[in-house]
Design a protein around this motif. Structure first.
Motif, PDB file in Angstrom:
ATOM      1  N   TYR A  71      45.852  97.034  90.573  1.00 21.29           N
ATOM      2  CA  TYR A  71      46.858  96.804  89.542  1.00 21.29           C
ATOM      3  C   TYR A  71      48.013  96.058  90.176  1.00 21.29           C
ATOM      4  O   TYR A  71      48.588  96.524  91.162  1.00 21.29           O
ATOM      5  CB  TYR A  71      47.344  98.132  88.954  1.00 21.29           C
ATOM      6  N   ILE A  72      48.323  94.910  89.636  1.00 17.00           N
ATOM      7  CA  ILE A  72      49.394  94.089  90.189  1.00 17.00           C
ATOM      8  C   ILE A  72      50.611  94.197  89.280  1.00 17.00           C
ATOM      9  O   ILE A  72      50.526  93.941  88.080  1.00 17.00           O
ATOM     10  CB  ILE A  72      48.954  92.631  90.338  1.00 17.00           C
ATOM     11  N   TYR A  73      51.711  94.616  89.882  1.00 14.45           N
ATOM     12  CA  TYR A  73      52.970  94.779  89.158  1.00 14.45           C
ATOM     13  C   TYR A  73      53.962  93.744  89.667  1.00 14.45           C
ATOM     14  O   TYR A  73      53.929  93.357  90.841  1.00 14.45           O
ATOM     15  CB  TYR A  73      53.553  96.173  89.395  1.00 14.45           C
ATOM     16  N   LYS A  74      54.855  93.324  88.798  1.00 14.24           N
ATOM     17  CA  LYS A  74      55.904  92.363  89.154  1.00 14.24           C
ATOM     18  C   LYS A  74      57.258  93.068  88.984  1.00 14.24           C
ATOM     19  O   LYS A  74      57.524  93.663  87.935  1.00 14.24           O
ATOM     20  CB  LYS A  74      55.822  91.142  88.229  1.00 14.24           C
ATOM     21  N   ILE A  75      58.094  92.997  90.017  1.00 11.07           N
ATOM     22  CA  ILE A  75      59.397  93.664  89.979  1.00 11.07           C
ATOM     23  C   ILE A  75      60.279  93.009  88.922  1.00 11.07           C
ATOM     24  O   ILE A  75      60.481  91.803  88.929  1.00 11.07           O
ATOM     25  CB  ILE A  75      60.079  93.635  91.356  1.00 11.07           C
ATOM     26  N   LYS A  76      60.786  93.851  88.014  1.00  8.75           N
ATOM     27  CA  LYS A  76      61.644  93.387  86.918  1.00  8.75           C
ATOM     28  C   LYS A  76      63.096  93.810  87.091  1.00  8.75           C
ATOM     29  O   LYS A  76      63.998  93.166  86.561  1.00  8.75           O
ATOM     30  CB  LYS A  76      61.140  93.938  85.569  1.00  8.75           C
ATOM     31  N   LYS A  77      63.333  94.907  87.813  1.00  5.69           N
ATOM     32  CA  LYS A  77      64.686  95.451  87.886  1.00  5.69           C
ATOM     33  C   LYS A  77      64.860  96.267  89.163  1.00  5.69           C
ATOM     34  O   LYS A  77      63.980  97.039  89.538  1.00  5.69           O
ATOM     35  CB  LYS A  77      64.898  96.345  86.660  1.00  5.69           C
ATOM     36  N   ILE A  78      66.011  96.090  89.802  1.00  4.27           N
ATOM     37  CA  ILE A  78      66.381  96.893  90.966  1.00  4.27           C
ATOM     38  C   ILE A  78      67.769  97.446  90.691  1.00  4.27           C
ATOM     39  O   ILE A  78      68.667  96.701  90.285  1.00  4.27           O
ATOM     40  CB  ILE A  78      66.383  96.048  92.260  1.00  4.27           C
ATOM     41  N   ARG A  79      67.933  98.753  90.877  1.00  2.00           N
ATOM     42  CA  ARG A  79      69.236  99.361  90.600  1.00  2.00           C
ATOM     43  C   ARG A  79      69.475 100.568  91.490  1.00  2.00           C
ATOM     44  O   ARG A  79      68.550 101.077  92.119  1.00  2.00           O
ATOM     45  CB  ARG A  79      69.365  99.729  89.131  1.00  2.00           C
ATOM     46  N   ILE A  80      70.703 101.009  91.495  1.00  3.00           N
ATOM     47  CA  ILE A  80      71.114 102.183  92.261  1.00  3.00           C
ATOM     48  C   ILE A  80      71.686 103.189  91.263  1.00  3.00           C
ATOM     49  O   ILE A  80      72.497 102.831  90.410  1.00  3.00           O
ATOM     50  CB  ILE A  80      72.153 101.801  93.328  1.00  3.00           C
ATOM     51  N   VAL A  81      71.211 104.447  91.360  1.00  3.69           N
ATOM     52  CA  VAL A  81      71.664 105.493  90.451  1.00  3.69           C
ATOM     53  C   VAL A  81      72.098 106.715  91.253  1.00  3.69           C
ATOM     54  O   VAL A  81      71.805 106.827  92.444  1.00  3.69           O
ATOM     55  CB  VAL A  81      70.548 105.894  89.449  1.00  3.69           C
ATOM     56  N   ASP A  82      72.778 107.647  90.587  1.00  2.00           N
ATOM     57  CA  ASP A  82      73.139 108.910  91.229  1.00  2.00           C
ATOM     58  C   ASP A  82      71.879 109.709  91.536  1.00  2.00           C
ATOM     59  O   ASP A  82      70.860 109.561  90.857  1.00  2.00           O
ATOM     60  CB  ASP A  82      74.060 109.733  90.324  1.00  2.00           C
ATOM     61  N   ASN A  83      71.961 110.605  92.518  1.00  2.00           N
ATOM     62  CA  ASN A  83      70.775 111.349  92.928  1.00  2.00           C
ATOM     63  C   ASN A  83      70.254 112.313  91.862  1.00  2.00           C
ATOM     64  O   ASN A  83      69.119 112.745  91.923  1.00  2.00           O
ATOM     65  CB  ASN A  83      71.006 112.084  94.241  1.00  2.00           C
TER      66      ASN A  83
END
Length: 183
Positions: A122-134
């Motif tokens: 299964y090949i996935y393409k990165i759409k979003k990178i983010r930082i959130v609280d733990n």
């Protein structure tokens, strides 16, 4: 939860791979890789589900069912209650920032992630990178599309328990074509 796994087990047992060669030929003619459905069984804690390859980093890691400390020392953990890799919705994988996911910060939107499960890729393409609280649980909610979410602690150089999480969301790059069985 039992109903969810029972349903997908039923789907897997009733699926057919009669059109696999045809799907691969179509994908090759379109200059794309073929992606085929996974036959689902209910995994046991610590059972190896497959592998995660990150071509840009030239790394491949084993994926295990569960997210205990013991499992995360062996490889990438699959968060219970989320879709299994290759299934519809949101499959969430976790890894330590100082071991397997050490270089996730080198990935950018558009990079590919490959999950191998049951000899299917299964090949996935990165759409979003983010930082959130733990404590942000929105990253593990179901999604309307085939989604692969990677989670690790952030910042990468933090000493001790990190206050945030680094999240990478990727969508299935090529959805397999399924045709009904002709009789």
């Amino acid at each position: 939860m039992f109903s969810y796994y029972a349903y997908w087990t039923w789907v897997g047992l009733n699926s057919t791979d009669e059109n696999i060669d045809e799907q691969i030929a179509i994908a090759k003619s379109e200059n794309k890789e073929a992606l085929l459905p996974v036959v689902t069984t209910i995994p046991q804690d610590g059972e190896k589900l497959g592998s995660l390859s990150i071509p840009k980093l030239k790394q491949t890691f084993p994926i295990f069912f569960g997210d205990s400390e013991t499992i995360l020392k062996k490889g990438i953990g699959h968060i219970r209650g989320t879709a299994l890799p290759g299934e519809a919705s949101n499959s969430v994988l976790a890894g330590h920032r100082d071991t397997f996911f050490r270089h996730l910060d080198q990935l950018v939107v558009g990079d590919k992630l490959i999950v191998e499960r049951s000899s299917t890729y299964y090949i996935y393409k990165i759409k979003k990178i983010r930082i959130v609280d733990n404590d942000d649980n929105t990253v593990i909610v179901p999604k309307p599309r085939h989604t692969l979410t990677l989670i690790t602690c952030y910042p990468f150089t933090f000493i001790g328990p990190a206050p945030q999480r680094y999240i990478i969301e990727a969508e299935l790059f090529l959805k397999p074509k399924m045709e009904s069985k002709k009789q």
